[in-house]
Design a protein around this motif. Structure first.
Motif, PDB file in Angstrom:
ATOM      1  N   LEU A  56       0.811  -1.211   0.000  1.00 28.00           N
ATOM      2  CA  LEU A  56       0.000   0.000   0.000  1.00 28.00           C
ATOM      3  C   LEU A  56       0.850   1.270   0.000  1.00 28.00           C
ATOM      4  O   LEU A  56       0.357   2.340  -0.367  1.00 28.00           O
ATOM      5  N   HIS A  62      -4.460   5.980   0.195  1.00 26.67           N
ATOM      6  CA  HIS A  62      -4.693   5.290   1.474  1.00 26.67           C
ATOM      7  C   HIS A  62      -4.252   6.123   2.677  1.00 26.67           C
ATOM      8  O   HIS A  62      -4.499   5.720   3.817  1.00 26.67           O
ATOM      9  N   PHE A  82      -2.153   6.494   7.809  1.00 27.38           N
ATOM     10  CA  PHE A  82      -3.358   6.074   7.112  1.00 27.38           C
ATOM     11  C   PHE A  82      -4.478   7.089   7.335  1.00 27.38           C
ATOM     12  O   PHE A  82      -4.550   7.753   8.364  1.00 27.38           O
ATOM     13  N   PRO A  87      -7.765   0.360   6.285  1.00 25.47           N
ATOM     14  CA  PRO A  87      -7.897  -0.980   5.713  1.00 25.47           C
ATOM     15  C   PRO A  87      -8.488  -1.955   6.734  1.00 25.47           C
ATOM     16  O   PRO A  87      -8.209  -1.862   7.937  1.00 25.47           O
TER      17      PRO A  87
END
Length: 249
Positions: A56, A62, A82, A87
């Motif tokens: 990622l 993200h 993040f 996630p």
């Protein structure tokens, strides 16, 4: 060329995290945390899960921010925080780990004479954070290349800080990188500081004290001040997932 990673599976993720965390010997882990300020949770993630999370990193959608450590005097290397929604796998780990750590945090505060107590569920704790104006997510993904290191520090981010956090090594030492050891130090009153080098393999996690922990001394309980960091990377590339349970201002 960056390749879009496969999405981290949803649905069963939280239950899977709860099941794997519930299977651990938490009395033994609590004893390790009491004795040393840290405890290894071995093989918390599979190699496939580690690869999915590390993949990622190049994808900015993200993340809410990108930090270059050298610009702030934090060391040399970089990390990304993040953004919400997190996630699914990270949500599952954060949700499942917190209620195992909250009783340890409450026991520590009681021993140190700190009034704060933490609710049993992470959702209730996040509600307190958000009421205090701490609304930005704090889980982060760190990346190191040769010569990079992370200075000793504490991840506080606001007045309301949960006293334990977890880091998961996503890369395999000896294969993906050399050097880059996780280091924890304790500053003890009127004594020399103590260092702890924590040996981790890919997928292993370390739970550790964010700021203070209680220690029994000849005159009763006293507090030690902890900081953590990462030693210089010698070769390769190292990724780490940081799971912090309080949100930031």
């Amino acid at each position: 060329m960056n390749v879009e990673p496969k999405p981290i599976p949803a649905g069963e993720t939280t239950r899977s995290a709860e099941e794997r965390i519930a299977a651990r010997d938490w009395p033994a882990l609590a004893t390790e945390l009491d004795d040393y300020g840290c405890a290894i949770i071995d093989s918390l993630l599979t190699p496939e899960e580690c690869a999915e999370i590390a993949a990622l990193y190049p994808h900015e959608e993200h993340f809410r921010s990108h930090i270059h450590m050298a610009r702030h005097g934090f060391g040399k290397g970089e990390y990304r925080y993040f953004r919400y929604p997190l996630p699914d796998l990270i949500v599952g780990l954060r949700t499942a780990l917190y209620p195992r750590l909250a009783p340890i945090a409450n026991a520590w505060n009681e021993r140190m004479g700190v009034d704060a107590r933490y609710p049993q569920s992470h959702a209730d704790f996040l509600k307190l954070c958000h009421e205090a104006g701490q609304t930005r997510p704090t889980p982060l993904l760190l990346q190191y290349v040769p010569g990079d290191f992370n200075c000793l520090h504490q991840d506080l981010y606001g007045d309301l800080a949960f006293p334990l956090q977890v880091a998961v090594l996503l890369s395999e030492p000896g294969r993906d990188f050399t050097g880059g050891e996780f280091v924890l130090t304790e500053q003890r009153p009127r004594m020399q500081s103590r260092a702890e080098v924590v040996p981790l393999r890919q997928g292993d996690a370390v739970a550790f004290a964010v700021h203070n922990r209680p220690v029994n001394g000849s005159r009763g309980v006293y507090r030690v001040n902890l900081r953590h960091g990462v030693s210089r990377l010698r070769s390769g590339r190292r990724h780490t997932l940081g799971i912090i349970f309080h949100d930031a201002k």
